[in-house]
Write an enzyme that holds these catalytic residues in place. Sequence first.
Site, PDB file in Angstrom:
ATOM      1  N   ASP A   1       0.873  -1.168   0.000  1.00  0.00           N
ATOM      2  CA  ASP A   1       0.000   0.000   0.000  1.00  0.00           C
ATOM      3  C   ASP A   1       0.912   1.222   0.000  1.00  0.00           C
ATOM      4  O   ASP A   1       2.096   1.144   0.357  1.00  0.00           O
ATOM      5  CB  ASP A   1      -0.960   0.001   1.195  1.00  0.00           C
ATOM      6  CG  ASP A   1      -2.141   0.942   0.954  1.00  0.00           C
ATOM      7  OD1 ASP A   1      -2.058   1.783   0.024  1.00  0.00           O
ATOM      8  OD2 ASP A   1      -3.139   0.871   1.690  1.00  0.00           O
TER       9      ASP A   1
HETATM   10  C1  BGC Z   1      -4.894   3.454  -0.064  1.00  0.00           C
HETATM   11  C2  BGC Z   1      -4.968   2.448  -1.198  1.00  0.00           C
HETATM   12  C3  BGC Z   1      -4.777   3.152  -2.524  1.00  0.00           C
HETATM   13  C4  BGC Z   1      -3.467   3.898  -2.504  1.00  0.00           C
HETATM   14  C5  BGC Z   1      -3.189   4.652  -3.786  1.00  0.00           C
HETATM   15  C6  BGC Z   1      -3.642   4.298  -0.159  1.00  0.00           C
HETATM   16  O1  BGC Z   1      -3.686   5.326   0.762  1.00  0.00           O
HETATM   17  O2  BGC Z   1      -4.936   2.776   1.165  1.00  0.00           O
HETATM   18  O3  BGC Z   1      -6.200   1.777  -1.165  1.00  0.00           O
HETATM   19  O4  BGC Z   1      -4.816   2.215  -3.554  1.00  0.00           O
HETATM   20  O5  BGC Z   1      -3.488   4.835  -1.442  1.00  0.00           O
HETATM   21  O6  BGC Z   1      -4.033   5.724  -3.931  1.00  0.00           O
END
Ligand code: BGC
Length: 737
Positions: free
Chosen positions: A291
Site C-alpha cells: 500500500d
Molecule cells: C490506499 C490504497 C490506494 C493507494 C493509492 C492508499 O492510501 O490505502 O487503497 O490504492 O493509497 O491511492
Amino acid sequence: MNKDKLQRVRGALVLTMVFFSLLAAAFWPALWRSMAQDQSANHPWMDKTLSPDRRADLVLQQLTLEEKYGFLHGNGMPGWGQPRPNAYLGNGGAGFVLGVPRLGIPMIQMSDAAYGVRSSGENGRYSTALPSDVAAAASWDVHAACAYGALIGRELRAQGYNMTLGGGVNLTREPRNGRTFEYMGEDPILAGTLVGNRMKCEQAQHLMGDIKHYALNDQESGRNAVNVIISKRAMRESDLLAFQIGIEIADPAGVMCSYNAVNGDYACENKYLLTDVLKKDWNFKGFVLSDWGGTHSTEKASVAGLDHEEPEDIFFGEKFKQAVQAGKISTAELDDHVHRILRAEFASGIVDDPVKKNVVDVEGGFETSRRIAEQSAVLLKNDQAILPLDRTRLHSIAIIGPNANTGMISGGGSAQVDPPGRGAPKWKEHVWFPTSPLKAIAAKIPGAAVEFDSGADPASAAALGKKSDVAIVFAYQWTSEDFDLPNLSLPENQDALIGQVAAANPRTIVVLETGSAVTMPWLNQVRAVLEAWYAGSKGADAVANILFGEVSPSAKLPMTFPRSEADLPHPHLVTPPPEAPGRRNGEAKPTFEVHYDEGLKVGYKWYDAENKPVLFPFGFGLSYTTFSYSGLKVSTGSDTTVSFALKNTGSRAGEEIAEVYAALPAAAGEPPKRLVGWDKVHLNAGESKEVSMAVKTFYLSIYDEASNSWKLVPGTYTLMVGGSSQNLPLVQKIDLK
Ligand code: BGC
C-alpha cells in the site's frame, strides 16, 4: 558514345531492372517472412502460445540488472512528496512502473478504481460511478459483480491505464471502519466470491487486477501504527478466507499488502501472510505490492515476500541495490520479484493487447450503474405496503434531506470518483454526485406537487411533510478512507429530522445513503426504509424505479445492522495513543494493539454466538412479493447437494436470494452457523422452481492450526435454508465423515 550504343546500354539497364524487380517480387514474401521470424526469434517471449511463466523467464534472461531494479518500485504519485524527474511519463494515476521498450514490455499505469476510475476530473477525463462496493455486495449476484468489474476495466483502459488498484475485500469486522463502503461485507464466502468475480471480469478486459488490503486492515484509525493480534485459525477462517476465495477465482495480477501490522510484523514485511499463506498455501503466482507508503524495510520485506514498493523507491530503490551488492539479498530473490511482475503482465494480456486510449461509453455506463443500483438497494421495512407508491392516489410528495434536490452522497478517499464536469474534489470533501432524487421522483409523477426541503430546519421540513400525501426523507452518512465513524448514528441531526417529519406525517419513507450500518431510533415511527447505499451515477433513477414499483427490490444485507454500538465486539473503537502516531514509509514499529478476541466471530457469527438481538440481520431484505420455501432434500457425495422448492406466493414477479447456512458439529468449536451457499432466483407471480445447490466441502471445514490444513470435522451437520440469516424455515441434519 554513339546513339546506337546508348540505346543498347539503356536496354540492358531496363532488362536488368526488370530482372531484379521480378526476382525481388518472387522472393519478397519469403524475405518479409524471414525478417518477421527474425523479430520473433529476437523476441521469443512474444509467442502467445508459450505460458506466461515461460514468457516471463525469457524476458528475465534479457534484462540488465538496472532494468530489473526498475520493476521493484513505483515512480511517484501526483501530490505525493516531490515530483520525480520522470513524472511526465505517468498517466495521472496513483503510480506507474517503467517498462522496457527495447523488449516490448510496456509501462504499468495504475489507477485506483474502487467503484469507478479515480482522478478523472483532475485529468480532464470522465468516469462512471457505480454503486459502492458494499452496495454491489448486497446484490449477492456474481453476474452483477462481473458487470461491475468489466465496466471499470473498460473505463480504465479507455483512460490509458493497464492496472487497477481495486477489489477491496477487508471484512466488515468493525462497521465504523470508514472504508466499509469499499469492501464487500462481513461474510468471507460471500465477499470472496463477489470480489473474485468482479476481478475476473475486470482482468478479462486485458488489465492487471489487484485485490487489497491484505490483511486485517479493518479500521482506519491508526492504520499505520496498529498491530492486530489474532489467532491463525481465526484469521484463516475470516478475513484471509475472503482473500483466498477471491484469489482462487480471479488469479489476480497483484495483491496489495496493507498498512497495519499483524501479530507483530507489518503486513508488507509479514512472512506468514505473504509467503507462508499467500505464495505457498494459496500458490499465488502474481506479485505483492505495498500500500502507498506501507513499506518499512528492504531485506526483511523482500525475504518476507514483498515484490514491489509503491509509490516511491525508499526501500526498494538504492537500498535494495546495495543489499544485492552486499549479498544480503540473493539474485534469485530479485529475479523472483521481477518474474512475478512479468508473468502478471503476460497473463493479463497487457503486453499482447497494449492499451489504446479511447472514448468512454457514457450511456452504457449509466445503464450498467443504474441496473446494479436497482439490484443493490435493500428494502428494510415496508409497513402496510406503502411501497410501491400508488401514482393514482398521490397528489403531493415532500422530498426532504440535505441536497436531495441535486445529488446523492458518494464515498471518499482514494476510492472517490469525480463527478462529471468539475475538477478534483479535495481530500475528505463530501461529494454529492449529480443524481437528483427530486428530479427523478418528479419525473415519475408529472401531475403531482413534488416539493423539496433540505431539512436544515426540521420544523419547516415537518410542515412540508404534514401537508403532503407522503414524505420521503433522504438521509445520509458520509464515510471515507483515513478516518472511522465515531458511532453508527446518522450525522447532522438527521435522526431528529426524521423523527419530526414522521411525527407530522406517519406516511414517511426513509431512503438511506450510507456507507455502512446505521442505527435507527426512529424506525418504529416510519412506514418504510430503503437502504440505497452510495448509489452511483444513476442512483436517483434506480431509487425512483424502486419507489414507484418498476423494479421490485431483491437485495439483501451483506452486513448486520446492530441495535447499538454497545453490541459490537468492540463497543469502543481502539484508537492510537496521541503521543505515538504511526508513520508511513518509515522504519517504524507499530505503536498500539487491537486484540481481535472475537476471532472468527465476525458480523452475524458474533451476534449469533452472543445471543444479541440485532436491528436487521445479515442476509435480510424485503421484496414487493413474497416467497415460500419447502421440501428440503440434502444429499451427500464429493460435495453436499441441497435442493428445495421455492415459490413466489405474491402477485408480482420478483427475485429471491435463497440462502443456505450450516451449523457444524459441536466438536468443531464454531459459531452457531455460517453461510455456505446462495442462489438468486427469478420467479413470476405464483411460479415455483426447484432450486439445487452444491455446497463445497471446503466451506463446511475448519482450519486446523496444528496441521496447517482444512479439515472436515466428522459428525452431525445441520443445514438450514431460507431468506435471511434469521429466517431459515427449512432444516435438515446430515452426518458427514
Ligand atoms: C490506499 C490504497 C490506494 C493507494 C493509492 C492508499 O492510501 O490505502 O487503497 O490504492 O493509497 O491511492
